[in-house]
Structures are given as structure tokens and as C-alpha cells.
Design a protein around this motif. Structure first.
Motif, mmCIF file in Angstrom:
data_model
loop_
_atom_site.group_PDB
_atom_site.id
_atom_site.type_symbol
_atom_site.label_atom_id
_atom_site.label_comp_id
_atom_site.label_asym_id
_atom_site.label_seq_id
_atom_site.Cartn_x
_atom_site.Cartn_y
_atom_site.Cartn_z
ATOM 1 N N PHE A 139 -9.039 -9.715 3.581
ATOM 2 C CA PHE A 139 -9.788 -8.601 3.016
ATOM 3 C C PHE A 139 -11.033 -8.311 3.828
ATOM 4 N N ASP A 143 -11.548 -4.892 5.965
ATOM 5 C CA ASP A 143 -12.810 -4.152 5.902
ATOM 6 C C ASP A 143 -13.342 -3.880 7.302
ATOM 7 N N THR A 180 -4.103 3.918 -3.149
ATOM 8 C CA THR A 180 -5.530 4.212 -3.197
ATOM 9 C C THR A 180 -5.989 4.594 -1.797
ATOM 10 N N PRO A 183 -9.967 2.482 3.061
ATOM 11 C CA PRO A 183 -11.385 2.470 3.441
ATOM 12 C C PRO A 183 -11.649 3.075 4.817
ATOM 13 N N ASN B 315 -10.279 1.596 -15.645
ATOM 14 C CA ASN B 315 -8.993 1.316 -15.012
ATOM 15 C C ASN B 315 -7.897 1.959 -15.872
ATOM 16 N N ASN B 354 -5.769 -9.910 -3.717
ATOM 17 C CA ASN B 354 -7.130 -9.440 -3.966
ATOM 18 C C ASN B 354 -7.203 -8.601 -5.240
ATOM 19 N N TRP B 356 -6.585 -5.462 -7.958
ATOM 20 C CA TRP B 356 -6.733 -4.015 -7.853
ATOM 21 C C TRP B 356 -8.120 -3.659 -7.337
ATOM 22 N N SER B 357 -8.199 -2.533 -6.614
ATOM 23 C CA SER B 357 -9.510 -2.016 -6.227
ATOM 24 C C SER B 357 -10.067 -1.260 -7.416
ATOM 25 N N ASN B 358 -11.179 -1.715 -7.941
ATOM 26 C CA ASN B 358 -11.733 -1.084 -9.129
ATOM 27 C C ASN B 358 -12.738 -0.006 -8.748
ATOM 28 N N ALA B 361 -12.005 3.885 -6.650
ATOM 29 C CA ALA B 361 -10.685 3.767 -6.012
ATOM 30 C C ALA B 361 -9.562 4.132 -6.975
#
Lengths: 436, 466
Positions: A139, A143, A180, A183, B315, B354, B356-358, B361
Motif C-alpha cells: 500500500f 501510494d 474506486t 490515487p 460506507n 487493506n 475498503w478505501s473509506n 473514495a
């Protein structure tokens, strides 16, 4: 902890490794002959392909024989008794020799479709790429790759910064085919669409009392007010919702029922590339132009701690889908007459340990290999495969700073020489020769 | 002390649960803040376990998802407990698509319900020997002769310490990852029961060095436990070593790491160091019991600040279930997991270790549109097998104007104070189109327009935010 000190020391000298990389492999150049000079068009298109999980570069571009002074193949064989690819399986996918060490190299056999692109001069292989002072966390590494910032925590992505600099906030120039937003597209005020499929561009309605036009009008009016009056998170949701509602009908109208080379190709990755092809086709055909030029698509599953396999296994399965899909996407761009305007760039957050582990897999490593694909690419092998007798804790040492790849794309594809300087922390970086 | 009013109650129930039921707030206001918070955090471990077959059967997974969604939607006293099951599922993220065993996922879900408010040490221990986790992060392959770093790395990086401390300094080295992997050797999965167990023959009994040259450097034959509660090997539990790790400020790393993560999950991003230390203090003093940390968060005045009420995005579970609770919707819940997946939250299958991206996002284009889709499905819900919602249960059909109806409904959804005037007017205009209704008790008006305006309110920015 010593790592804190060494990080700072290392960073003072990051941009110094480019000397050998700026030059394409001379051997390969001779085969391909001279290419017409290509100026990056103002409407250059970029498709960023993320191989998520840490792709094993050493089983992507594989040594066929030893080099003078470095027994690359012998060391490969002893480090990888069960996941190594036999020399006899590599002869059909051989590419140019290592530009520094001179030993022969080949692509993983499952990447045979990419070998076709290589033979046509439309694939650049960039060896030994990583960020400095490897962390080995998925991660943190993602990034860093996305932000192009190996120190500190960057708020924005490298492409997001480019979008901010090159366009106005109301321009919709990028579509991320992912759950999603990547980044890499994080920005100050650029709007980027993120969908898993074009079929998501639809608004629901009450099946018993259809009323879509009135509800959509009310929603647009409400969101327009939010975008004007709200603050904070409410403003941010209001603005992105407003932009989305404005783009909805245009994207919903994109035709996806055409004879794409990606039709019927296996895997979700191919389906997403097909949607990108369909967006590009929409604009080529002069319909209602969408103007999207920047795309990101991800293929997950490269974290091969176990059952990585050699000719068959987790990595080979992924490569089967990857190779076929990337070749078919390239063929689509040829059919659409835009293969000179589309650049595909792959990346992965890190490579993997040279020695296989007890589970027939590999643990997190350091340097890995990138591909650049397109008619504008100067095909060939760039950068040396890191020496297998000079490892960093069992890992391949970085040969090329990843920001040199980004700098090359920005300076030679998206903008003009030096344009990368304000966009990439630690700039300037020397550019590489895979684009002219 | 904050003023214990409806607004603050609704905020607490939105964060510490899955939203408030229609007209639920007054009872909690009467109880007062301290008792309300205590009732939420004091729930004892619960052994309820969902159904699950020991294979990769999509129908079995769907049943497990439905079972859990129904609990989250309907549990009241145990709403925080279920919220913490969701938090730990996100924190110790494990993917069904890799594990391919529904029963193992159901056991892991039970572990979060049993220990999610209790001792963090017990929770880490149970997760380490959890079958789904042993499969997902290759712990079952990790033995003294065949080391695999996958779990040992994530244990430090994602579960207990973080890659870096609050000042951005690295918490551990690659050498620590390798040594931690050795501490994690020996666990296997009993395929007959789908439970994890310690096999001493596969455990690396040699001494390990962790955090070399640090003041808290530890050398020993560290391992975990054998499941009996007794450390294995005796007296050398590596979790204690992890929990003794200190950051560059000299403070304990784990409590700060967990306090920051929980504060960001429940309140707002990037809390100050002082605030983190404030809420971590009772957690440290009490020997790392999770409910002590949660109590400190929910009693903190900053938890009720404007920032905490407006800077996070719900969420998908929070979004869908808060809409259902507010509208008194009923359902057999069988279709809700698919809605959640479309909004980006496939239960039991987070995108990576990791989680969920909170935050923002959640509102990617596609997920945003799928929220709109859910809002419409709920508003038009007339079938309990999917979703059934009766508008007359949440608004007064004696209303004589569209303004009245809109204002009442904005209140029902707790967003009246935040919706801009122009957006409110757009809702009124919708109700009055093509002509202002003469009566809001007319079933046709209710079916055609009131349901429509409910969909629109659920789609406004305010209802996505908390």
C-alpha cells in the motif's frame, strides 16, 4: 533504526542512474531500422495499466543465458528450481539482448501476444524500474507509484497534477475503469470518472410510475445548487455529482456493440479495455465527442506468495489474459486509425524476491519491469536486468527511477521537454529513449 | 459536555450503528449521553454465527451475507457490536474470493462478534489462528522449513503497528518482517472442522530478534498460543512484544495506531496527536480493551463537532441501512447484499488485505450511480421480498402544500438543516410538477410523487455524508 538515516542519504542522488537507459538497445535498433520521427500529438492518449499485487519481473523478462561476468541464467536456475521457466520454452518469445550485460532475454511464454508487438517494433521493455529505498508494503508502494512521491504522503497523483496543470476543472479528460478512483488521478480540482463498466452510466426509475425525466431534472437542479452553495464534503459531493449528471447521457450513449478485437477475450481486464476502445471509437467516429484521453485500468492478483507457477500457475494465468487483451486493444487502435496516438504503459508496485519461497511462490521484492506499447513507442529493450549476483537482501536492485519513466511520458508524449519538472517531486529527471 | 439533543443522538447512532429508526431519537435523549454510550459499548461478546458451507458455493455465500445484513439492519442494543464486526472485517480484511470457503468466512465473522469489543490481544491472537486468515495470507504455508512472509508483514503493517508512526518514521525493518514471519510459523487448518490449530512440529523454535537496536528490542523464542490460552512456546507470546513497540515520541505505537484508525472511522480524518493520546489513554490504562477506546471516542466533545458530522462519506452499508431504518422499510434482505456490492462493498470480499478505501473514495462515478439506484429501489419498494416502504408511515398526509411535505421528509432523514434553499426548492418544484397536488392523501399522489421525492432526498449530497 538505520533505515531512517539511509533513506535520507539515498534520496540526495536519485536522478543519476539514467545514463545507460536513455539509449535503446543498439542491436534491436538495427533490426527495426530507422523510425519516422514522431512528435507527440496534442491529442495524445494514455492508458495506464496497473498490475496490482507486485508483478514478478524476473519471470516476466527472463534470462536465457549467462552474461560475461554475471551468470544470470545459472543464478536464475538455482534460485527458482520449480518456478523457473526452462530455456527451451523461451525461444519463441525471445526479445533483444540485455543492453548492458549482453545476455539473451525472453518474455514469459504466456505473453506471446506481446512478443508480436515487440517484433513489430511497438513494444518497449524497461527493465529494473523501482522507486528508491524500497519499502515492500503493497500500500505504501502503490501510494508512491501513484503520487510519484517516495517521501512523505502526497495528496495528489502524478496524472492528477498533470490534469490540474493542463485543463480546467470542468473538462472531463479522464476515465478510470475501477471500483474506486485510482490515487494516480487524485487532484486539486480535476474531475475524473471512475466506473467498472460503461453499463453503469444509468439512472434508475420507479418501474410502476416512470418519471425519470422529471426526477433527473430535479436532481440536476438540486446538485447545481449544492455545487454553488455548499461547503466542505457537501460541496465536493455536490460538485462531482453535478459533473456526473452532466456527463451521464453522453457516456450512456457510447456504442459498445461493434466488432472490437477484444470481443470474447477472457477476463474482466479485457472487458474494461473494450470499454476504453469504445470511448475512443466514439470520438473517432465523430459522434458526440467525449474528449476523454487518460485512462487507468487494473488487473489484480499478482501477489504470488504461493503457487506462482512456471508455464502454468497464478502468474501464467494472469499473463494469458494480459497478453491477449493488450494485443487486442492495440489492434483496436490500429483499426480505429489511432495507433500512433495511444500509449499504453504498464506498472506494478514492486517486483518479487529472486529466490522462490516454500510455497512455490515469491515474497515481496524490489525492481520490476515495465512495458510501453504503441506505434509511437521506439521498440526495444531499455535498461539492464539487475544483476543476480548483486542483490539487496535477496532482491533485484533498482536500475531506473520510476519517475524517469513518468518524466519521459510527460515530456515526450503529453507535453514538451521540461514539462515534468513542476509535476514530479525530485525533478528534474533524465528521460528515457522509448519515446522520441 | 455536549448538549444531549436529537442532533447529537442521531450523529451517534449514525456512526456507532447504522442510523436511527423513524422517531427513535427521543428515547435516547431521555437516557442521557453517558448511559446511551454505555449501553452501546458494554455489550458482551456474542457467539452468533451465520450459515456457511465448507466450500466456495455462491448461494451459501449469499445466505451468509443476507444473515449478516439482517443483523446489522435490525439489531438495536447490539448495533455497535455489529458495527465493530464490520470495522474488524475491514481492518483484518480477508477475501472470500481467495479463501473460497464460506464456513471459514462465517467463523471469522463470529470471531469479530465474540471479541470485537473486548481484549485487542485476544482478537489478534484469534485472527492469527483463524482459518480464513491462515488461508488468505498464506499462514498455513508458513513453517520452520518454508517461511512465508505474507502474514507476518501485514500483522505489523496493517493490523497492529502501521508502516510508519504518527511522524512518518518507519516502525520496523525488512529484518523484522522476516523474524515476525518465523514467530508466526506452525499454524495449520483442520479441513474437517475448518478451524486453525498450532502444529508444534512446524513451529520455528529458534530465538528471534525483533526491533534490533531499539530500546524495546526483544530476543526470544517468540510464538503465539496453541489455542488453550497458554502462550506457545510458554511465556513468550509475540503479541506482547508487538504491543510494547514504541514510536519516535517514545509512546506506545499500537494504541496510537488503533486510536487514530478508530477516530477516523467514527469521527473525522487526521485527528491531532493530542486527541489521539487522549482517547488512547483509557485503552492503555485498562490493558488494551477495545470498548475503553470506543467509550472515550463517543464521550469526547470533538466527536460531536461540526467537523465530525460533515466530513465523512457513509460506507454503502451505512448508506443503505440508514435509509431503510429512517423509512421503516422492511425486507427479507436477500437482495440487499447485491445492492451493497454494486455500491462497492461486497461483504466478505473486500478489495484487498487493506480493506475498503473509506471516505470520498466511496463516491466513485459507478458507485455513486449505484447509490442512486438503491435510493430509487427503496423509494419505489412495494414488495417485502425486495424492499417494502410505505410513505404514509413517515409523513403526514394531511399536509396541504409541497413545502410542508418536503420539510417533514427532510426532517425524517435528518438533513433539514443542511440542505441548501435552492436544493429544497428543486424538491418542492418536483412535487408541484406538473400541477400542485390538491391533496397529499390521494394514493396516486403518494405513489407517483411522494415516493419520487423520497428517492431524490436519499440521492442528495447530505444523505451520503455524516
Amino acid at each position: 533504526m538505520s533505515i531512517r538515516i539511509s533513506r535520507r542519504k539515498f534520496l540526495t542522488g536519485t536522478a543519476a542512474t539514467a545514463a545507460v537507459l536513455g539509449m535503446p538497445n543498439p542491436f534491436q535498433r538495427a533490426i527495426l531500422g530507422a523510425r519516422a520521427a514522431f512528435a507527440a500529438p496534442a491529442d495524445a492518449i494514455l492508458v495506464l495499466v496497473q498490475l496490482e499485487g507486485g508483478n514478478d519481473g524476473l519471470n516476466t523478462v527472463i534470462p536465457i543465458d549467462d552474461a560475461p561476468g554475471v551468470a544470470q541464467r545459472s543464478l536464475y536456475d538455482s534460485a527458482r528450481p520449480s518456478i523457473g521457466i526452462a530455456v527451451s520454452d523461451l525461444l519463441d518469445t525471445e526479445i533483444g539482448a540485455d543492453p548492458v550485460k549482453g545476455n539473451r532475454l525472453a518474455l514469459h511464454p504466456s505473453l506471446a501476444p506481446l512478443h508480436d508487438l515487440y517484433t513489430g517494433g511497438n513494444l518497449a521493455v524497461i527493465n529494473g524500474v523501482a522507486y528508491p529505498n524500497q519499502n515492500l508494503s503493497h500500500f505504501r508502494s502503490e501510494d508512491i507509484w501513484m503520487s510519484a512521491n517516495p517521501t512523505g504522503s502526497a495528496q495528489n497523483g502524478w496524472l492528477g497534477r498533470y490534469l490540474d496543470a493542463a485543463f480546467t476543472p470542468s473538462d472531463l479528460k479522464a476515465v478510470d475503469f475501477d471500483n474506486t478512483l485510482s490515487p494516480a488521478f487524485y487532484s486539486v480540482d480535476s474531475n475524473v470518472l471512475a466506473v467498472t463498466a460503461l453499463s453503469e452510466f444509468v439512472l434508475g426509475d420507479d418501474p410502476l410510475y416512470p418519471d425519470l425525466a422529471a426526477k433527473k431534472a430535479a436532481l440536476q437542479a438540486a446538485y447545481a445548487e449544492e455545487a454553488l452553495q455548499a461547503t466542505g464534503m457537501q460541496l465536493s459531493v455536490g460538485t462531482s455529482g453535478s459533473v456526473l449528471l452532466g456527463a451521464l447521457d453522453d457516456y450512456a450513449a457510447v456504442d459498445t456493440t461493434w466488432p472490437s478485437n477484444l470481443n470474447g477475450k477472457p477476463g474482466r481486464f479485457a472487458k474494461r479495455l473494450k470499454d476504453i476502445s469504445s470511448i475512443l471509437r466514439n470520438d473517432v467516429q465523430g459522434g458526440n465527442p467525449l474528449g476523454a484521453r487518460f485512462f487507468h485500468v487494473r488487473q489484480g492478483g499478482y501477489d504470488t506468495h504461493s503457487n506462482q507457477g512456471a508455464l502454468a500457475g497464478r502468474q501464467a494465468d494472469l499473463f494469458d489474459d494480459l497478453g491477449v487483451a493488450l494485443k487486442a486493444f492495440y489492434d483496436d487502435t490500429v483499426d480505429l486509425g489511432i495507433s500512433n496516438k495511444v500509449l499504453v504503459l504498464t506498472f506494478s508496485e514492486f517486483g518479487r524476491r529472486v529466490a522462490q519461497n516454500g510455497g512455490g511462490g515469491t515474497d515481496h521484492g524490489e525492481a520490476s519491469v515495465l512495458f510501453a506499447i504503441g506505434d509511437a513507442v521506439v521498440g526495444g529493450v531499455y535498461g539492464t536486468v539487475p544483476a543476480l549476483n548483486d542483490l539487496n537482501k535477496g532482491n533485484l536492485k533498482v536500475q531506473t527511477d520510476f519517475r524517469q519513466v513518468y518524466a519521459t511520458v510527460i515530456d515526450r508524449w503529453l507535453a514538451s521537454p521540461g514539462a515534468h519538472v513542476p509535476l514530479l517531486p525530485g525533478a528534474p529527471f533524465s528521460t528515457l529513449g522509448f519515446l522520441t | 459536555m455536549v448538549d444531549w439533543n436529537t442532533e447529537n443522538v442521531l450523529h451517534l447512532l449514525s456512526r456507532a450503528g447504522f442510523g436511527a429508526k423513524y422517531k427513535e431519537a427521543p428515547g435516547w435523549v431521555r437516557r442521557g449521553q453517558a448511559l446511551t454510550v454505555e449501553l452501546l459499548v458494554s455489550q458482551k461478546g456474542m457467539s452468533a454465527k451465520g450459515p456457511g458451507t465448507p466450500d466456495a458455493d455462491p448461494e451459501s455465500l449469499a445466505k451468509l451475507q443476507t444473515w449478516w445484513v439482517k443483523r446489522m439492519a435490525t439489531q438495536n442494543a447490539r448495533r455497535l457490536q455489529e458495527k465493530m464486526v464490520l470495522f474488524w472485517h475491514d481492518h483484518f480484511a480477508t477475501q472470500y474470493s481467495v479463501v473460497k470457503n464460506v464456513r471459514q468466512m462465517a467463523y471469522q465473522n463470529r470471531t469479530f462478534r465474540l471479541h470485537g469489543l473486548g481484549s485487542f490481544k485476544t482478537l489478534v491472537q484469534e485472527v492469527t489462528r483463524d482459518a480464513a486468515m491462515l488461508d488468505f495470507l498464506d499462514g498455513k504455508l508458513n513453517s520452520k522449513n518454508n517461511r512465508n512472509e505474507n502474514y507476518g508483514r501485514e500483522l505489523m503493517e496493517l493490523f497492529v503497528l502501521g508502516v510508519v508512526d504518527l511522524d512518518g518514521n518507519e516502525n520496523y525493518t525488512q529484518q523484522d518482517v522476516e523474524n515476525m514471519a518465523r514467530c508466526c510459523t506452525g499454524f495449520q487448518i483442520d479441513s474437517a472442522t475448518d478451524l486453525g490449530f498450532m502444529n508444534p512440529a512446524r513451529f520455528d523454535t529458534s530465538a528471534k530478534v525483533l526491533f534490533l537496536n531499539e530500546p524495546f528490542e526483544a530476543v526470544g523464542k517468540f510464538g503465539f498460543e496453541d489455542g488453550s490460552g497458554v502462550p506457545f512456546p510458554p511465556a513468550t507470546n509475540v503479541i506482547d512484544v508487538l504491543f510494547r513497540h514504541r514510536d519516535t515520541d517514545g509512546e506506545l505505537t499500537m494504541p496510537r495506531f488503533l486510536a487514530k484508525k478508530l477516530w477516523e472511522y467514527f469521527a473525522y480524518p487526521s485527528p491531532s496527536k493530542a486527541l489521539i493520546d487522549e482517547v488512547a489513554a483509557p485503552f492503555i490504562a485498562g490493558g488494551f480493551v477495545i470498548r475503553d477506546l470506543l467509550r472515550a471516542i463517543f464521550l469526547h466533545d470533538d466527536f460531536y463537532s461540526e467537523q465530525a458530522k460533515t466530513s465523512s462519506v457513509k460506507n454503502p452499508v451505512e448508506y443503505a441501512l440508514s435509509a431503510m431504518r429512517a423509512t421503516k422499510a422492511s425486507s427479507n434482505y436477500a437482495q440487499i447484499p447485491d445492492h451493497l456490492a454494486a455500491m462497492g462493498m461486497e461483504l466478505f470480499d473486500p478489495p484487498s488485505v487493506n480493506g475498503w478505501s473509506n471516505g470520498a473514495a466511496w463516491l466513485s462515478t459507478g458507485q455513486f450511480l449505484n447509490r442512486f439506484e438503491f435510493a430509487q429501489a427503496l423509494a419505489a419498494g412495494r414488495d417485502v421480498k425486495a424492499i417494502k416502504m410505505k410513505p404514509t408511515q413517515i409523513f403526514d398526509d394531511d399536509a396541504t402544500s409541497a413545502d410542508q411535505v418536503v420539510d417533514e421528509l427532510l426532517g425524517v432523514f435528518g438533513v433539514a438543516a443542511r440542505v441548501p434553499a435552492g436544493a429544497r426548492q428543486a424538491l418542492i418544484d418536483y412535487l408541484n410538477d406538473p400541477t400542485p397536488p390538491s391533496s397529499f392523501s390521494d394514493p396516486t399522489v403518494i405513489e407517483r410523487k411522494v415516493r419520487g421525492v423520497i428517492a431524490l432526498i436519499l440521492q442528495l449530497p447530505e444523505f451520503h455524508i455524516h
